[in-house]
Design a protein around this motif. Structure first.
Motif, PDB file in Angstrom:
ATOM      1  N   PHE A  56       0.846  -1.183   0.000  1.00  0.00           N
ATOM      2  CA  PHE A  56       0.000   0.000   0.000  1.00  0.00           C
ATOM      3  C   PHE A  56       0.885   1.238   0.000  1.00  0.00           C
ATOM      4  CE2 PHE A  56      -2.216  -3.507   1.828  1.00  0.00           C
ATOM      5  CZ  PHE A  56      -3.481  -3.433   1.298  1.00  0.00           C
ATOM      6  N   SER A  57       0.469   2.267  -0.728  1.00  0.00           N
ATOM      7  CA  SER A  57       1.152   3.560  -0.751  1.00  0.00           C
ATOM      8  C   SER A  57       0.203   4.586  -0.159  1.00  0.00           C
ATOM      9  CB  SER A  57       1.509   3.961  -2.185  1.00  0.00           C
ATOM     10  OG  SER A  57       2.414   3.047  -2.741  1.00  0.00           O
ATOM     11  N   LEU A  58       0.692   5.355   0.814  1.00  0.00           N
ATOM     12  CA  LEU A  58      -0.119   6.333   1.535  1.00  0.00           C
ATOM     13  C   LEU A  58       0.402   7.729   1.241  1.00  0.00           C
ATOM     14  CD1 LEU A  58       0.039   4.575   5.007  1.00  0.00           C
ATOM     15  CD2 LEU A  58      -1.701   4.253   3.244  1.00  0.00           C
ATOM     16  N   GLY A  59      -0.480   8.618   0.830  1.00  0.00           N
ATOM     17  CA  GLY A  59      -0.093  10.003   0.596  1.00  0.00           C
ATOM     18  C   GLY A  59      -0.863  10.927   1.520  1.00  0.00           C
ATOM     19  N   SER A  60      -0.145  11.883   2.130  1.00  0.00           N
ATOM     20  CA  SER A  60      -0.818  12.863   3.003  1.00  0.00           C
ATOM     21  C   SER A  60       0.110  14.035   3.273  1.00  0.00           C
ATOM     22  CB  SER A  60      -1.237  12.235   4.334  1.00  0.00           C
ATOM     23  OG  SER A  60      -0.113  11.990   5.141  1.00  0.00           O
ATOM     24  N   PHE A  61      -0.495  15.150   3.713  1.00  0.00           N
ATOM     25  CA  PHE A  61       0.301  16.302   4.131  1.00  0.00           C
ATOM     26  C   PHE A  61       0.846  16.085   5.535  1.00  0.00           C
ATOM     27  CE2 PHE A  61      -2.097  18.422   0.789  1.00  0.00           C
ATOM     28  CZ  PHE A  61      -1.092  19.142   0.174  1.00  0.00           C
ATOM     29  N   ASP A  62       0.043  15.507   6.387  1.00  0.00           N
ATOM     30  CA  ASP A  62       0.456  15.330   7.774  1.00  0.00           C
ATOM     31  C   ASP A  62       0.392  13.845   8.125  1.00  0.00           C
ATOM     32  OD1 ASP A  62       1.063  18.070   8.182  1.00  0.00           O
ATOM     33  OD2 ASP A  62      -1.047  18.508   8.506  1.00  0.00           O
ATOM     34  N   ASP A  71      -6.763  -5.743   8.481  1.00  0.00           N
ATOM     35  CA  ASP A  71      -7.222  -6.834   9.346  1.00  0.00           C
ATOM     36  C   ASP A  71      -6.670  -6.698  10.766  1.00  0.00           C
ATOM     37  OD1 ASP A  71      -8.608  -7.887   7.160  1.00  0.00           O
ATOM     38  OD2 ASP A  71      -6.917  -9.130   6.561  1.00  0.00           O
ATOM     39  N   GLY A  72      -6.605  -5.452  11.258  1.00  0.00           N
ATOM     40  CA  GLY A  72      -6.182  -5.195  12.629  1.00  0.00           C
ATOM     41  C   GLY A  72      -4.685  -5.074  12.843  1.00  0.00           C
ATOM     42  N   LYS A  73      -3.874  -5.278  11.805  1.00  0.00           N
ATOM     43  CA  LYS A  73      -2.417  -5.186  11.934  1.00  0.00           C
ATOM     44  C   LYS A  73      -1.940  -3.871  11.326  1.00  0.00           C
ATOM     45  CE  LYS A  73       1.917  -7.311  10.589  1.00  0.00           C
ATOM     46  NZ  LYS A  73       2.571  -8.312   9.763  1.00  0.00           N
ATOM     47  N   VAL A  74      -1.242  -3.039  12.132  1.00  0.00           N
ATOM     48  CA  VAL A  74      -0.711  -1.763  11.632  1.00  0.00           C
ATOM     49  C   VAL A  74       0.452  -2.061  10.689  1.00  0.00           C
ATOM     50  CG1 VAL A  74       0.384   0.421  12.248  1.00  0.00           C
ATOM     51  CG2 VAL A  74      -1.402  -0.535  13.732  1.00  0.00           C
ATOM     52  N   LEU A  75       0.316  -1.587   9.447  1.00  0.00           N
ATOM     53  CA  LEU A  75       1.376  -1.789   8.457  1.00  0.00           C
ATOM     54  C   LEU A  75       2.323  -0.606   8.376  1.00  0.00           C
ATOM     55  CD1 LEU A  75      -0.563  -3.319   5.435  1.00  0.00           C
ATOM     56  CD2 LEU A  75       0.568  -4.486   7.322  1.00  0.00           C
ATOM     57  N   LYS A  76       1.780   0.595   8.579  1.00  0.00           N
ATOM     58  CA  LYS A  76       2.608   1.802   8.503  1.00  0.00           C
ATOM     59  C   LYS A  76       1.980   2.863   9.374  1.00  0.00           C
ATOM     60  CE  LYS A  76       6.084   3.807   6.330  1.00  0.00           C
ATOM     61  NZ  LYS A  76       7.411   3.208   6.333  1.00  0.00           N
ATOM     62  N   SER A  77       2.808   3.546  10.143  1.00  0.00           N
ATOM     63  CA  SER A  77       2.364   4.659  10.964  1.00  0.00           C
ATOM     64  C   SER A  77       3.362   5.784  10.762  1.00  0.00           C
ATOM     65  CB  SER A  77       2.303   4.235  12.437  1.00  0.00           C
ATOM     66  OG  SER A  77       1.780   5.276  13.211  1.00  0.00           O
ATOM     67  N   VAL A 135       4.476  10.716  -0.045  1.00  0.00           N
ATOM     68  CA  VAL A 135       3.950   9.354  -0.186  1.00  0.00           C
ATOM     69  C   VAL A 135       4.924   8.397   0.491  1.00  0.00           C
ATOM     70  CG1 VAL A 135       3.345   7.532  -1.829  1.00  0.00           C
ATOM     71  CG2 VAL A 135       2.777   9.911  -2.343  1.00  0.00           C
ATOM     72  N   VAL A 136       4.375   7.494   1.307  1.00  0.00           N
ATOM     73  CA  VAL A 136       5.180   6.458   1.957  1.00  0.00           C
ATOM     74  C   VAL A 136       4.568   5.100   1.618  1.00  0.00           C
ATOM     75  CG1 VAL A 136       6.001   7.933   3.843  1.00  0.00           C
ATOM     76  CG2 VAL A 136       3.884   6.640   4.127  1.00  0.00           C
ATOM     77  N   ASP A 137       5.412   4.101   1.504  1.00  0.00           N
ATOM     78  CA  ASP A 137       4.958   2.746   1.188  1.00  0.00           C
ATOM     79  C   ASP A 137       5.011   1.862   2.420  1.00  0.00           C
ATOM     80  OD1 ASP A 137       4.605   3.304  -1.534  1.00  0.00           O
ATOM     81  OD2 ASP A 137       6.710   2.882  -1.972  1.00  0.00           O
ATOM     82  N   THR A 138       4.064   0.947   2.501  1.00  0.00           N
ATOM     83  CA  THR A 138       4.094  -0.055   3.560  1.00  0.00           C
ATOM     84  C   THR A 138       5.050  -1.165   3.137  1.00  0.00           C
ATOM     85  OG1 THR A 138       2.355  -1.474   2.643  1.00  0.00           O
ATOM     86  CG2 THR A 138       1.650   0.345   4.069  1.00  0.00           C
ATOM     87  N   PRO A 139       5.514  -1.946   4.082  1.00  0.00           N
ATOM     88  CA  PRO A 139       6.210  -3.169   3.684  1.00  0.00           C
ATOM     89  C   PRO A 139       5.182  -4.107   3.048  1.00  0.00           C
ATOM     90  CG  PRO A 139       5.976  -3.066   6.079  1.00  0.00           C
ATOM     91  CD  PRO A 139       5.460  -1.777   5.537  1.00  0.00           C
ATOM     92  N   PRO A 140       5.609  -5.029   2.200  1.00  0.00           N
ATOM     93  CA  PRO A 140       4.659  -5.987   1.635  1.00  0.00           C
ATOM     94  C   PRO A 140       4.005  -6.807   2.748  1.00  0.00           C
ATOM     95  CG  PRO A 140       6.755  -6.085   0.474  1.00  0.00           C
ATOM     96  CD  PRO A 140       6.961  -5.223   1.692  1.00  0.00           C
ATOM     97  N   VAL A 141       2.732  -7.134   2.555  1.00  0.00           N
ATOM     98  CA  VAL A 141       1.995  -7.948   3.515  1.00  0.00           C
ATOM     99  C   VAL A 141       1.316  -9.076   2.747  1.00  0.00           C
ATOM    100  CG1 VAL A 141      -0.046  -6.449   3.401  1.00  0.00           C
ATOM    101  CG2 VAL A 141       0.282  -7.948   5.370  1.00  0.00           C
TER     102      VAL A 141
END
Length: 102
Positions: free
Chosen positions: A29-35, A42-48, A57-63
């Motif tokens: 997953f790739s997440l884009g945000s200003f802040d 499924d309840g597991k945090v992949l990226k914070s 934009v930041v990428d999660t590790p593969p899951v």
């Protein structure tokens, strides 16, 4: 891929939804945000990534996900009034694409 229902609480946005993957395999997953932004599958945090600043934009590790339905929760906070964020997914059978709100 349609996914999110948005709930805005002050300067925190919580987006939740269900999505389906077509094949067993590793997804990213790739997440884009200003802040700050985080994603749980499924309840597991992949990226914070809780920080203030310019859009990035930041990428999660593969899951590894099994074929079928999964639940995603994205938390995002915004310091200014520019409430913009994005989530993309890629994996077996899914080219990198936005996960869109219903």
């Amino acid at each position: 891929v349609k996914l999110f229902q948005l709930i805005k609480m002050s300067d925190l946005i919580v987006a939740t939804g269900r999505f389906t993957v077509p094949k067993n395999g590793n997804y990213q997953f790739s997440l884009g945000s200003f802040d700050g932004i985080s994603i749980s599958i499924d309840g597991k945090v992949l990226k914070s990534n809780w920080r203030e600043g310019d859009y990035r934009v930041v990428d999660t590790p593969p899951v590894y996900l099994r074929t079928g339905g999964h639940i995603a929760v994205v938390n995002m906070f915004q310091v200014s009034k520019n409430y913009r964020f994005s989530v993309k997914i890629k994996g077996p059978g899914i080219p990198k694409q936005f996960m869109k709100a219903n």
